[in-house]
Scaffold this motif. Structure first.
Motif, PDB file in Angstrom:
ATOM      1  N   ALA A 134       7.920  59.759   6.568  1.00 19.86           N
ATOM      2  CA  ALA A 134       6.366  59.891   6.669  1.00 19.86           C
ATOM      3  C   ALA A 134       6.054  60.999   6.265  1.00 19.86           C
ATOM      4  CB  ALA A 134       5.955  59.798   8.272  1.00 19.86           C
ATOM      5  N   ARG A 187       4.543  63.789  -1.055  1.00 16.22           N
ATOM      6  CA  ARG A 187       3.570  64.513  -1.240  1.00 16.22           C
ATOM      7  C   ARG A 187       2.924  64.171  -2.699  1.00 16.22           C
ATOM      8  NH1 ARG A 187       4.202  69.356   1.622  1.00 16.22           N
ATOM      9  NH2 ARG A 187       6.475  69.461   2.406  1.00 16.22           N
ATOM     10  N   PRO A 206      10.675  67.973  14.507  1.00 13.77           N
ATOM     11  CA  PRO A 206       9.759  67.239  13.424  1.00 13.77           C
ATOM     12  C   PRO A 206       9.920  65.703  13.472  1.00 13.77           C
ATOM     13  CG  PRO A 206      11.709  68.124  12.274  1.00 13.77           C
ATOM     14  CD  PRO A 206      11.829  68.515  13.802  1.00 13.77           C
ATOM     15  N   VAL A 207       8.870  65.174  12.920  1.00 15.85           N
ATOM     16  CA  VAL A 207       9.409  63.580  12.645  1.00 15.85           C
ATOM     17  C   VAL A 207      10.472  63.550  11.800  1.00 15.85           C
ATOM     18  CG1 VAL A 207       8.310  61.545  11.359  1.00 15.85           C
ATOM     19  CG2 VAL A 207       6.913  62.938  12.970  1.00 15.85           C
ATOM     20  N   THR A 233      10.819  64.314   0.222  1.00 16.09           N
ATOM     21  CA  THR A 233       9.504  65.013   0.531  1.00 16.09           C
ATOM     22  C   THR A 233       8.439  65.093  -0.590  1.00 16.09           C
ATOM     23  OG1 THR A 233      10.704  67.054   0.514  1.00 16.09           O
ATOM     24  CG2 THR A 233      10.453  66.159   2.582  1.00 16.09           C
ATOM     25  N   ALA A 281       1.688  63.369   6.001  1.00 12.46           N
ATOM     26  CA  ALA A 281       0.563  63.115   6.631  1.00 12.46           C
ATOM     27  C   ALA A 281      -0.658  64.213   5.909  1.00 12.46           C
ATOM     28  CB  ALA A 281       0.508  63.629   8.252  1.00 12.46           C
ATOM     29  N   ILE A 312      -1.326  68.923   2.231  1.00 14.03           N
ATOM     30  CA  ILE A 312      -0.391  68.026   2.773  1.00 14.03           C
ATOM     31  C   ILE A 312       0.931  68.439   3.295  1.00 14.03           C
ATOM     32  CG2 ILE A 312       0.852  65.821   1.645  1.00 14.03           C
ATOM     33  CD1 ILE A 312      -1.308  65.867  -0.556  1.00 14.03           C
ATOM     34  N   ARG A 313       1.093  67.451   4.417  1.00 16.36           N
ATOM     35  CA  ARG A 313       2.473  67.670   5.108  1.00 16.36           C
ATOM     36  C   ARG A 313       3.376  66.693   4.751  1.00 16.36           C
ATOM     37  NH1 ARG A 313      -1.671  71.527   6.612  1.00 16.36           N
ATOM     38  NH2 ARG A 313      -1.252  72.466   8.689  1.00 16.36           N
ATOM     39  N   ALA A 314       4.495  66.906   4.396  1.00 17.04           N
ATOM     40  CA  ALA A 314       5.625  66.030   4.563  1.00 17.04           C
ATOM     41  C   ALA A 314       6.271  65.885   5.900  1.00 17.04           C
ATOM     42  CB  ALA A 314       6.727  66.244   3.363  1.00 17.04           C
ATOM     43  N   SER A 315       7.606  65.333   6.146  1.00 18.41           N
ATOM     44  CA  SER A 315       8.338  65.360   7.331  1.00 18.41           C
ATOM     45  C   SER A 315       9.778  65.290   6.969  1.00 18.41           C
ATOM     46  CB  SER A 315       7.895  64.066   8.115  1.00 18.41           C
ATOM     47  OG  SER A 315       8.876  62.899   7.711  1.00 18.41           O
ATOM     48  N   HIS A 316      10.476  65.552   7.978  1.00 11.96           N
ATOM     49  CA  HIS A 316      11.974  65.194   7.851  1.00 11.96           C
ATOM     50  C   HIS A 316      12.580  63.900   7.649  1.00 11.96           C
ATOM     51  CE1 HIS A 316      11.853  69.554   8.719  1.00 11.96           C
ATOM     52  NE2 HIS A 316      13.320  69.635   8.246  1.00 11.96           N
ATOM     53  N   GLY A 317      11.558  63.128   7.867  1.00  8.62           N
ATOM     54  CA  GLY A 317      11.808  61.535   7.945  1.00  8.62           C
ATOM     55  C   GLY A 317      11.057  60.820   6.916  1.00  8.62           C
ATOM     56  N   TYR A 349       4.471  66.205  12.328  1.00 15.09           N
ATOM     57  CA  TYR A 349       4.923  65.878  10.955  1.00 15.09           C
ATOM     58  C   TYR A 349       4.874  67.359  10.185  1.00 15.09           C
ATOM     59  CZ  TYR A 349       3.734  61.096  11.870  1.00 15.09           C
ATOM     60  OH  TYR A 349       3.549  59.830  12.495  1.00 15.09           O
ATOM     61  N   TRP A 350       6.074  67.727   9.662  1.00 17.12           N
ATOM     62  CA  TRP A 350       6.379  68.952   8.967  1.00 17.12           C
ATOM     63  C   TRP A 350       7.629  68.768   8.222  1.00 17.12           C
ATOM     64  CZ3 TRP A 350      10.147  72.488   9.868  1.00 17.12           C
ATOM     65  CH2 TRP A 350      10.802  72.353  11.210  1.00 17.12           C
ATOM     66  N   GLY A 351       7.815  69.185   7.010  1.00 17.37           N
ATOM     67  CA  GLY A 351       8.952  68.877   6.287  1.00 17.37           C
ATOM     68  C   GLY A 351       9.568  70.387   5.888  1.00 17.37           C
ATOM     69  N   PRO A 352      10.598  70.271   5.334  1.00 15.41           N
ATOM     70  CA  PRO A 352      11.376  71.566   4.947  1.00 15.41           C
ATOM     71  C   PRO A 352      10.251  72.521   4.236  1.00 15.41           C
ATOM     72  CG  PRO A 352      12.890  69.805   4.478  1.00 15.41           C
ATOM     73  CD  PRO A 352      11.523  69.039   4.875  1.00 15.41           C
ATOM     74  N   GLU A 353       9.425  71.930   2.911  1.00 14.74           N
ATOM     75  CA  GLU A 353       8.793  72.865   2.235  1.00 14.74           C
ATOM     76  C   GLU A 353       7.444  73.450   3.105  1.00 14.74           C
ATOM     77  OE1 GLU A 353       9.256  69.658   1.564  1.00 14.74           O
ATOM     78  OE2 GLU A 353      10.801  69.546   0.129  1.00 14.74           O
ATOM     79  N   ASP A 354       7.377  72.747   4.286  1.00 13.09           N
ATOM     80  CA  ASP A 354       6.090  73.120   4.994  1.00 13.09           C
ATOM     81  C   ASP A 354       6.454  74.466   5.856  1.00 13.09           C
ATOM     82  OD1 ASP A 354       4.397  71.175   4.167  1.00 13.09           O
ATOM     83  OD2 ASP A 354       5.541  69.627   5.262  1.00 13.09           O
TER      84      ASP A 354
END
Lengths: 128, 128
Positions: free
Chosen positions: A81, A11, B42-43, A7, A83, A74-79, B119-124
């Motif tokens: 990708a 970013r 999430p993705v 992640t 965005a 900026i967004r990350a993801s759990h995969g 699209y969102w990750g742990p830090e989001d």
């Protein structure tokens, strides 16, 4: 491959992408991509496939007067990708456009960009 | 099928999606989806496939105290997809989270949502 979580790497790559285009540095943008990238900009146009097509695209983009401004973090993801929403100011006032874009990038296992899709439509481009 | 351009219909649907969740109105959200939707939120998580799974997801989401705030104007595309950056405030201060998300929706020919990716990750996700 770095020790950072994916992640964080994603970013960092997206921020580096903005920074590189803001320096009109096509080489730095291209260094973020892997060896077989695809670029669809805007979404709905025929995708560019492979380094040659993608390099030609960024050489053309980076040759323009342009500024990219992040519109939200900026967004990350759990995969694999991430965005980001940003505005591109291209050209000069009176002869340019502000285009509101959301880019989605996918990443390979080495942390390089494998694909980019740019979501923006006709109404997202406004005169500068 | 309405006479509006697809880009306008997509934007309207995305705004209606936010408004419906802000009313905790699962029925209104589900009415925006077509009969065979997929949702990946999430993705990186296993996609939900079909009405039954998607309905269960939104019933659960809409039952929570939540507020969605657009972070930047909704983007359409030149194709069948649109995207938006927003924050979800879920729960109550001290026991909740602000999650920064970018949703990408694809649409069918009737203007209904066929797929959603968040699209969102742990830090989001940050404490409220």
């Amino acid at each position: 491959m770095s020790e950072q979580p994916q992640t964080v790497r994603m970013r960092t790559a997206l921020q580096a992408y903005l920074d590189a285009l803001n320096r009109n540095d096509a080489d730095a943008v291209l260094a973020l991509y892997n060896d077989n990238p695809t670029v669809e900009d805007p979404v709905g146009s025929p995708p560019l496939v492979g380094r040659v097509a993608v390099e030609a695209f960024y050489r053309k983009v980076a040759a323009m007067p342009l500024r990219l401004e992040l519109a939200a973090p900026i967004r990350a993801s759990h995969g694999n990708a991430a965005a980001m929403a940003f505005d591109v100011l291209v050209g000069v006032p009176g002869q340019g456009q502000r285009i509101s874009v959301i880019d989605v990038m996918t990443f390979d296992a080495d942390g390089r960009i494998a694909s980019m899709k740019a979501y923006w439509g006709p109404e997202d481009a406004k005169p500068l």
